[in-house]
Design a protein around this motif. Structure first.
Motif: not given
Length: 295
Positions: A75-76, A80, A115, A117
């Motif tokens: 996710h990060c 992002e 957050g 994924s």
């Protein structure tokens, strides 16, 4: 009046309760339930194949660590990215987008901020499988032919958690099952894509469970794993066409990030299925424990 009945007003509180300073959320609870159900499926499978008793616990620890770490990093690093106030030029390359996690890497540890994924979790599982195979020495694909059966259930629980959070839903729709996500300020019904994804996870579970127990597809190295990848990631790729982009930078992409990340898994699934069918059976049927002990 009829129009009102044709939509679902969704305003569920994502928090279940508070215990002192601790807040319990549906999302976290459903993650835990999904992992425990996955553990149950592996216990049955490993028992059927007469694996050592401690293998299930070892598998569970490695894969849970892989999926959580991978989901967070995915996710990060994948999602992002944000438009910079001023473009930055480095080594002759101009960057219009930046990722705050590269500047503040310790924020990666703040998993409670949210957050995760699914694609990052998938990559994390693949990496964890490498280290797990070094302990089991049964074959990398052997591990995932069995692990993906439980992963389907975990995926379904996670998508239900997304629904409880009123997140990751689709475009407006006039279908009678449209959800108005009131907590997010929506006033028109939208596709509840969380439910669509939960359903394809459950359908995939039924398919691979049937393949393992009824058709004994574990005899074909990679077949169950390949079918899992096709069922999950082809449907994920197609559903992205009716979902809002998660981040603004995706609006300029031919395929959004979810579709781009699905393509390698789709190709891997095709390869595994073709290779398994061409190679033929490589594992013999497992005999029931009772009969094997009497020999």
């Amino acid at each position: 009046m009829l129009d009102f009945l044709n939509v679902i007003h969704w305003n569920v509180n994502p928090e279940i309760c508070h215990i002192g300073p601790l807040s319990i959320h549906w999302y976290g609870l459903l993650w835990a339930i999904g992992l425990l159900l996955a553990l149950w499926t592996q216990q049955k499978i490993y028992k059927n194949e007469h694996c050592p008793d401690n293998w299930t616990d070892t598998m569970f620890l490695y894969l849970v660590a892989g999926v959580i770490i991978g989901a967070r990093l995915g996710h990060c690093w994948f999602y992002e990215w944000h438009l910079l106030r001023e473009p930055v030029t480095f080594l002759g390359i101009t960057f219009n987008y930046g990722n705050d996690y590269f500047v503040h890497p310790l924020r990666l540890l703040k998993i409670w901020e949210g957050g995760l994924s699914s694609h990052g979790g998938a990559f994390g599982l693949l990496i964890a499988g490498y280290f797990l195979n070094r302990k089991f020495k049964k074959g990398y694909i052997w591990i995932f032919d069995r692990a993906v059966i439980g992963i389907c259930i975990t995926g379904a629980c996670i998508r239900l958690g997304n629904l409880m959070n009123s997140e990751i839903y689709g475009f407006p729709t006039d279908m009678p099952w449209g959800f108005i996500f009131e907590r997010n300020g929506e006033t028109v019904p939208c596709h509840p894509t969380q439910i669509y994804e939960m359903l394809y996870c459950l359908i995939t579970f039924v398919v691979v469970w049937w393949m393992y127990w009824k058709k004994k597809a574990y005899r074909y190295d990679g077949l169950i794993f390949g079918v899992f990848l096709e069922c999950i990631f082809v449907t994920r790729f197609l559903l992205e066409y009716i979902k809002f982009d998660q981040e603004a930078f995706e609006s300029n992409m031919i395929f959004n990030m979810g579709q781009v990340l699905s393509i390698p898994f789709i190709l891997l699934g095709i390869f595994l299925i073709v290779h398994a069918l061409r190679k033929g059976p490589v594992v013999t049927d497992y005999q029931p424990e009772s009969s094997s002990k009497t020999k």
